[in-house]
Design an enzyme around this catalytic site. Structure first.
Site, mmCIF file in Angstrom:
data_model
loop_
_atom_site.group_PDB
_atom_site.id
_atom_site.type_symbol
_atom_site.label_atom_id
_atom_site.label_comp_id
_atom_site.label_asym_id
_atom_site.label_seq_id
_atom_site.Cartn_x
_atom_site.Cartn_y
_atom_site.Cartn_z
ATOM 1 N N HIS A 1 -5.950 -6.708 -1.206
ATOM 2 C CA HIS A 1 -4.745 -5.674 -1.101
ATOM 3 C C HIS A 1 -3.625 -6.282 -0.305
ATOM 4 C CE1 HIS A 1 -4.145 -1.414 -0.993
ATOM 5 N NE2 HIS A 1 -3.544 -1.497 0.365
ATOM 6 N N ASP B 1 -8.619 -6.097 -5.607
ATOM 7 C CA ASP B 1 -8.400 -4.916 -4.740
ATOM 8 C C ASP B 1 -8.784 -3.707 -5.610
ATOM 9 O OD1 ASP B 1 -7.508 -3.195 -2.918
ATOM 10 O OD2 ASP B 1 -5.353 -3.704 -3.362
ATOM 11 N N SER C 1 0.869 -1.280 -0.204
ATOM 12 C CA SER C 1 -0.004 -0.057 -0.220
ATOM 13 C C SER C 1 0.950 1.518 -0.071
ATOM 14 C CB SER C 1 -1.170 0.006 1.272
ATOM 15 O OG SER C 1 -1.990 0.863 1.275
#
Lengths: 488, 488
Positions: B430, B405, B157
């Site tokens: 994710h 995701d 991320s």
């Protein structure tokens, strides 16, 4: 010593600027950028200055040649980077010369910019590079046709470091860089502190071993005279100094002589020249001839040194007296950078080099920097940020050095990667390749520029169509089995 | 919206951390680094936290696996990055997990760190990367054997962005990076602001087109009830909210439902799971089934939405009430980053996506950021510094994304250069590839991890002997002729 060696280059640049402006028509602009690009504790902005010459530019894809301004008024770099002007018509390039913050007219806090460190503290290479990146984004957004223009960074000396660092740190903005005489190994821990002193000595050794012995012997009689009021008065007269000399400021005088030798090494051309000051051909030969004759005679030696200095500064006989502070930086900006992230250890031992013993002591340097600017030298920072001379992962950079330039001793002399090119130019001085070509240029210098140009051309060409032949791994699930499709 | 979407990930992470610590024995350390790496107006330092696991490390050349900590306590990333632990024995790697400044215990000004912007202003990705570079230099100097260890950056991320940026900005320190679910195109100007909303919609469209229509229809009856005291009281009861709902805070309730759909898309696994909260298999199917049955019946639709929310948060029936602020960041750090350099425009129109019309307005965002933190969003900064998704000049980075995701919609989906690898993992969530492997992992996920490992291995191997086959151009002058010697 680093401060004064650096100042030599400013002398070079400012003298060379004379009479070139008619060849370099440009327009002056300012661009408002942030004082601090890397934090949000203040939101102040300032106007940085930049110059643009667009008369050669092909707006349909012509590249941008971007000079990463270094430690002086940007105008002096414009006229001293004739290479960009000479290549521009062939490349149909837009020329941009960006002024480094805290130099010239690019003062983040106007005439309060030198209040340190609350004001001067924003003088760092990273902030300067972010200024340049910000300016580039602005130009690419504002100038029709510039959006897709590849950008080539150019720079000499500290500007050479900046041009290489610009490519390394902003690869999405910078296609290639020509870093001339960039002292990538100047930082603590990379080379012995004696390197620079030895390099100057080598330049004299090329003339004769005896000459370096003579200079090495000369410090003793000078120092003896420098220790007494009578002696310093005599030195002041013999050397025709503008300042009053006494035992308290003898070291300033001594360092001035040392720095004069360093500049002599820079400008030791076979033909008469006027690079810094009018000089006969092969000035080192002339100086060495007088010095070697004086070996063994302390008094004659002092006279020979005086003659050497006079030859350098006053060969035309028009100078009234010699200013021993000539090599000191006028603005505090450079000294601040030397006290923070551009720390260069320089020492001499009088054995492997021709100077007097002089150690480099971080404690002393730190004390001086704290006293002057309230800052502590950040000795590992440049290596942390940029890698120093460890450039194996860099790409699309030409590092060039003239082999008579003492600064080449801390340059990049071996190519570390597949696309970092190292060029050593025989008999060339400090970033001489960036200058306008002249009929006096050696064939080697001319050929080096040609090689540089070919690489820059190659890297620009390679950048134009973005390669799309890369491994893309798509793992696709189909029904209950797994299919991996590798499309290259 | 960006703030709440981001907060979803924190929920994911913190829940997933449970019970993994026995697999991940490490030691906690602190390292003192500068508050400001890029200016000298202050000299303050602080202690950043990092964790080390050296039980697998071969001190004779084993690599360093370096997790570039992102927006949470570093401990949650340790247990959620099982991939590093599973690879460590095979690579004989040293594991280092560095905590991002202003998160966890790495507070530059202790409990005054959130006084903004004079204190919070030093919360930037560039400063965090410099912390990591400083720490790496320290480790390489301090740990015998580490000096020559290649370093691989890992992150998911925002941490994925950091790992890629670490490689891009510090190529002399970082050999390669695995950037999982890194939203490189999240920044203004790179993709339409509708991208993320459409991606969530697509996740539901996979279940059925009718389901997205049902959700799109549901906002109207909700909004009608949200406009009156009576209606909001009814909503509060139907949805079993912990907070009192009234027309003044209806939008908080509405956004909470929207964000619940976003998380449902993240965790839509075929088997029952507990990634964020205990869930039946294929929860989107269950939710969609109820919603589609209610099409055309406004009252039934509200009940179906309430059932959907209840299924997500309370499938075990143990939750007493629902907290509509669950997706809001507890610490202001992330919201500050969103107000400065991590600006993500998100909008929806209720036509191409299944949400209510919601524009993204820089003026409003700016006003809110100025009011909350006294800062102005720096919308072009990340692109200026890192290039956004324009990564044609990047090398040695794997960008991986799970295709279920929604964040993948702003990830790097096409390889831009010869040595940037893009991996799309079907049915993966994710940064799921960074997690410990489990028997439930799909073959695609397992295979993707194998491909990632092979590239990391390849780049480490390539880095070991520095290539020395580069063009070195030596221009040598011999007698009066010029010889160019090109040694390759």
């Amino acid at each position: 010593m680093a401060s004064t060696t650096r100042a030599l280059l400013l002398v070079t640049l400012s003298v060379c600027a004379i009479g070139s402006t008619n060849k370099t028509p440009y327009r002056e602009h300012v661009f408002r950028t942030k004082v601090d690009h890397f934090a949000y504790h203040n939101e102040e902005t300032f106007e940085m200055r930049y110059m643009v010459a667009d008369q050669y530019w092909d707006r349909n894809g012509g590249p941008i040649f971007f000079y990463t301004g270094n430690e002086d008024d940007i105008e002096s770099f414009i006229t001293n980077t004739g290479l960009m002007w000479e290549w521009a018509p062939e490349f149909n390039a837009l020329l941009v010369f960006a002024e480094h913050r805290y130099y010239g007219k690019s003062m983040p806090f106007g005439n309060r910019s030198f209040e340190s460190p609350s004001k001067l503290g924003y003088l760092t290479s990273e902030q300067a590079l972010a200024d340049y990146a910000d300016l580039l984004l602005h130009l690419k957004a504002k100038l029709p046709g510039a959006e897709r223009s590849p950008v080539v960074a150019f720079g000499g000396s500290y500007g050479g470091l900046l041009s290489a660092w610009f490519r390394i740190k902003y690869p999405h903005l910078i296609t290639a860089a020509l870093a001339s005489s960039a002292p990538v190994n100047m930082f603590p821990g990379l080379v012995p502190c004696s390197t620079y002193s030895i390099a100057i000595t080598e330049a004299f050794r090329r003339e004769s071993e005896l000459c370096t012995q003579a200079i090495r012997q000369s410090w003793s009689p000078l120092e003896a005279m420098g220790a007494t009021e009578k002696g310093t008065k005599e030195l002041q007269e013999k050397f025709n100094l503008c300042q009053t000399l006494n035992p308290g400021n003898y070291t300033v005088f001594r360092d001035w002589i040392r720095d004069t030798y360093a500049v002599l090494a820079l400008v030791n051309y076979p033909e008469p020249g006027s690079l810094i000051t009018p000089l006969p051909g092969s000035p080192v030969k002339a100086v060495c001839s007088a010095l070697t004759k004086a070996i063994g005679n302390r008094s004659a030696m002092v006279d020979a040194v005086a003659a050497a200095v006079n030859l350098f500064f006053n060969s035309t006989g028009t100078r009234k007296c010699h200013d021993v502070s000539i090599f000191q930086s006028a603005v505090p900006s450079w000294r601040f950078q030397e006290c923070t992230e551009l720390v260069m250890p320089v020492c001499s031992d009088g054995v492997t080099d021709m100077f007097y013993p002089s150690s480099w002591n971080l404690t002393e340097v730190t004390a001086k920097c704290r006293q002057t600017f309230g800052v502590t030298p950040d000795i590992y920072k440049s290596v942390m940020l940029y890698g120093g001379g460890h450039l194996a992962r860099a790409t699309n950079i030409v590092f060039s050095n003239g082999d008579v330039d003492p600064w080449a001793s801390v340059g990049l002399l071996e190519p570390p990667s597949d696309s970092v090119v190292v060029i050593i130019i025989p008999d060339a001085a400090h970033h001489q390749d960036l200058r306008f070509s002249t009929p006096l240029d050696s064939e080697a210098l001319t050929a080096a520029r040609r090689v540089e140009k070919n690489y820059i051309r190659k890297w620009i060409d390679e950048s134009l169509p973005v390669p799309e032949k890369t491994p893309r791994v798509v793992a696709k699930k189909r029904a209950s089995s797994v299919l991996f499709k590798f499309s290259f």
